[in-house]
Design an enzyme around this catalytic site. Structure first.
Site, mmCIF file in Angstrom:
data_model
loop_
_atom_site.group_PDB
_atom_site.id
_atom_site.type_symbol
_atom_site.label_atom_id
_atom_site.label_comp_id
_atom_site.label_asym_id
_atom_site.label_seq_id
_atom_site.Cartn_x
_atom_site.Cartn_y
_atom_site.Cartn_z
ATOM 1 N N LYS A 194 7.035 -54.827 -57.053
ATOM 2 C CA LYS A 194 7.148 -56.027 -57.899
ATOM 3 C C LYS A 194 5.772 -56.437 -58.405
ATOM 4 O O LYS A 194 4.945 -56.941 -57.660
ATOM 5 C CB LYS A 194 7.759 -57.201 -57.147
ATOM 6 C CG LYS A 194 8.200 -58.277 -58.154
ATOM 7 C CD LYS A 194 8.314 -59.652 -57.585
ATOM 8 C CE LYS A 194 7.021 -60.389 -57.484
ATOM 9 N NZ LYS A 194 6.350 -60.681 -58.766
ATOM 10 N N GLU A 268 -3.151 -58.065 -47.922
ATOM 11 C CA GLU A 268 -4.532 -58.065 -48.430
ATOM 12 C C GLU A 268 -4.692 -59.371 -49.200
ATOM 13 O O GLU A 268 -4.077 -59.558 -50.244
ATOM 14 C CB GLU A 268 -4.750 -56.822 -49.300
ATOM 15 C CG GLU A 268 -6.195 -56.442 -49.406
ATOM 16 C CD GLU A 268 -6.847 -57.015 -50.650
ATOM 17 O OE1 GLU A 268 -7.437 -58.121 -50.532
ATOM 18 O OE2 GLU A 268 -6.742 -56.384 -51.706
HETATM 19 P P1 ADP Z 1 -1.579 -66.272 -57.505
HETATM 20 O O1 ADP Z 1 -1.470 -67.669 -56.941
HETATM 21 O O2 ADP Z 1 -2.953 -65.856 -57.721
HETATM 22 O O3 ADP Z 1 -0.689 -66.002 -58.672
HETATM 23 P P2 ADP Z 1 0.296 -65.239 -55.601
HETATM 24 O O4 ADP Z 1 -0.004 -64.950 -54.177
HETATM 25 O O5 ADP Z 1 1.151 -66.423 -55.909
HETATM 26 O O6 ADP Z 1 -1.094 -65.308 -56.342
HETATM 27 O O7 ADP Z 1 0.992 -63.980 -56.290
HETATM 28 C C1 ADP Z 1 0.802 -62.634 -55.911
HETATM 29 C C2 ADP Z 1 2.129 -61.917 -55.989
HETATM 30 O O8 ADP Z 1 3.031 -62.487 -55.059
HETATM 31 C C3 ADP Z 1 2.840 -62.004 -57.335
HETATM 32 O O9 ADP Z 1 3.513 -60.775 -57.565
HETATM 33 C C4 ADP Z 1 3.840 -63.134 -57.119
HETATM 34 O O10 ADP Z 1 4.968 -63.095 -57.967
HETATM 35 C C5 ADP Z 1 4.245 -62.888 -55.686
HETATM 36 N N1 ADP Z 1 4.742 -64.064 -54.965
HETATM 37 C C6 ADP Z 1 4.463 -65.372 -55.189
HETATM 38 N N2 ADP Z 1 5.097 -66.159 -54.290
HETATM 39 C C7 ADP Z 1 5.806 -65.323 -53.473
HETATM 40 C C8 ADP Z 1 6.659 -65.520 -52.326
HETATM 41 N N3 ADP Z 1 6.911 -66.724 -51.829
HETATM 42 N N4 ADP Z 1 7.180 -64.419 -51.737
HETATM 43 C C9 ADP Z 1 6.922 -63.176 -52.199
HETATM 44 N N5 ADP Z 1 6.134 -62.940 -53.271
HETATM 45 C C10 ADP Z 1 5.576 -63.989 -53.900
#
Ligand code: ADP
Length: 499
Positions: A194, A268
């Site tokens: 994803k 990471e």
């Molecule tokens: P940023 O805040 O820099 O966008 P995130 O950690 O929110 O970083 O996003 C990194 C990845 O994790 C993206 O692919 C995002 O869609 C996904 N993501 C965000 N929230 C969740 C969640 N609760 N569970 C799984 N994946 C998530």
């Protein structure tokens, strides 16, 4: 889909025709819309224009993709000899090389980074990663064990962990996909990948290339979507392992969920990495190193050197030169070959960085360069942010402690090696640290003292598929790259045979 007139004229033919196609989820060998028909758009951060519409995968799509990954794991993929698996991974690396220009342009347009960087770093390192991991399938082996009991034969098998949910961020979209997929494929796992909602395009293209070079359907599935899609994947009962790169806040949630479900997990996460210049260092080299450490990719790197520690006697000269260099940096759209720093990835990220900077000023930090959004002319509504330099005397301010993930450097003077090591380590994070010096003995002493997963001496941020990468403390769990990276996609089975 975009119309040709929306797209920047600098875009080459291959990237343009990819963008003009319909973008669909990749599940098994099918390209399909989201089951509930939802979509979202991705934009060019240099202009704010929409460049593509992609499906927003929901729970039904997550179910379908995980089922496709499970079928592949237990079907054709499992039966493939290791040598054939390696050859497929190598073929994917070759396909990436053959599509360098297209992939670099897509990355530059969707992410905002300079196309020269996308080509020289993102695409090249992606191909290198797959090439490296293409060598591993034929070298994965268990042991025969000298157990004490008589008349027993005991050995271990290394088996793929299974179906992996691989969730990646927006700063190096294609490369982060390779960091996740390379070891998973080498180990014989299958993946539901994803990409981040800000940068969905190159992962979709990568999934197509994998099918084109002959990967069995279902080995790599690509779901575009946001955090909701990611959370549904993490929670799915038929996922065996989660690999995540992203923010520490989301990483904590994923780690907690994986703990409850007892799924394998590697994380990471963020960083607030200290770059330490010693008194003997050549000032010009120190400036070059500090500039690269923080402003590379507009500061949107988890291992950015965002804290700069300078010896008190060199402080004024080095910060003055850094401020001058920051002010002279050319900002521009990623597709402009003269651009040194691209925009931030999104309006949201721009607001976040600006908030940190405004609070830093309000907290009393001295602003030496940048500090503002930089409009590039009337017709630009991109998310540009000038390379910014603060000077502080201690480590307590928010800008000196929190990860900003933008082009914001916080410099501070120090007096002794012990003091600077202690201050560098006084952080929740522990992803990277650096030392600039020609005193190798001091460099190695510091390398041993610093609590960080990577220590860079006289360079910053080098990476190699063979060299473990990951964090101490809140910067993550586990390592990517090399043998250690591969191990996190393998289970060990011990077999006992009575003779
Ligand atoms: P940023 O805040 O820099 O966008 P995130 O950690 O929110 O970083 O996003 C990194 C990845 O994790 C993206 O692919 C995002 O869609 C996904 N993501 C965000 N929230 C969740 C969640 N609760 N569970 C799984 N994946 C998530």
């Amino acid at each position: 889909m975009s119309t040709a007139t929306d797209l920047p004229p600098a875009l080459g033919e291959a990237a343009r025709s990819y963008l003009e196609r319909e973008h669909l989820l990749l599940i098994g060998d099918e390209r399909r819309a989201a089951a509930d028909g939802r979509t979202f758009t991705t934009e060019d951060p240099a202009s704010g224009s929409v460049i593509a519409t992609v499906p927003q995968a929901g729970e039904a799509d997550v179910d379908a993709a995980v089922a496709a990954a499970r079928d592949a794991l237990e079907g054709d993929w499992a039966k493939l000899p290791a040598a054939r698996r390696g050859r497929l991974i190598a073929a994917l690396a070759d396909a990436i090389e053959a599509h360098t220009v297209e992939l670099a342009e897509l990355e530059a347009l969707d992410q905002g980074k300079p196309v020269t960087l996308a080509r020289a770093v993102d695409v090249r390192a992606t191909a290198a990663h797959f090439h490296y991991f293409s060598g591993w399938p034929t070298k994965i082996s268990g042991d025969t064990l000298p157990v004490s009991q008589p008349n027993l034969f005991c050995y271990t098998r290394r088996e793929p962990v299974g179906v992996c949910a691989q969730i990646i961020p927006w700063n190096f979209p294609l490369l982060m996909a390779a960091w996740k997929l390379g070891p998973a494929l080498a180990a014989g796992c299958t993946s539901v990948l994803k990409p981040a909602e800000q940068t969905p395009l190159t992962a979709l293209r990568l999934g197509e290339l994998a099918l084109e070079v002959g990967f069995p359907p279902g080995v790599i599935n690509v779901l575009t979507g946001d955090g909701e899609t990611g959370a549904a994947l993490v929670a799915h009962p038929d996922v065996d392992k989660i690999a995540f790169t992203g923010s520490t806040a989301v990483g904590r949630e994923i780690g907690a969920q994986a703990g409850r479900d007892l799924k394998r997990v590697t994380l990471e996460l963020g960083g607030k990495s200290a770059n330490i210049v010693l008194a003997d260092a050549d000032p010009a080299a120190a400036v070059r190193n500090a500039f690269q450490a923080i402003y590379f990719n507009s500061g949107q790197a988890c291992n950015a050197g965002s804290r700069l520690f300078l010896p008190v006697e060199r402080y004024d000269a080095v910060v003055a030169e850094l401020a001058e260099r920051a002010a002279a940096t050319k900002l521009g759209p990623g597709l402009d070959p003269d651009t040194q720093l691209g925009p931030l990835v999104s309006a949201e990220q721009h607001d976040r960085v600006r908030g940190f900077v405004e609070r830093g000023i309000a907290d009393g930090a001295e602003l030496l360069a940048g500090g503002s959004a930089t409009p590039l002319g009337e017709d630009q509504s991109g998310h540009f942010f000038a390379p910014t330099l603060f000077s502080v005397t201690g480590d307590e301010l928010e800008i000196a402690r929190e990860e900003i993930f933008g082009p914001v450097l916080v410099a501070s003077p120090y007096s002794s090696l012990e003091e600077v090591a202690m201050r560098a380590n006084d952080s929740d994070y522990g992803l990277a640290a650096g030392v600039v010096t020609s005193d190798l003995s001091a460099a190695h002493r510091l390398a041993a003292m610093l609590k960080a997963g990577s220590v860079y001496i006289n360079q910053w941020g080098l990476s190699d598929p063979s060299a473990p990468f990951g964090g101490f403390k809140a910067s993550g769990v586990g390592r990517e790259h090399g043998r250690e990276g591969l191990e996190s996609y393998l289970e060990t089975k011990t077999v006992w045979v009575g003779l």
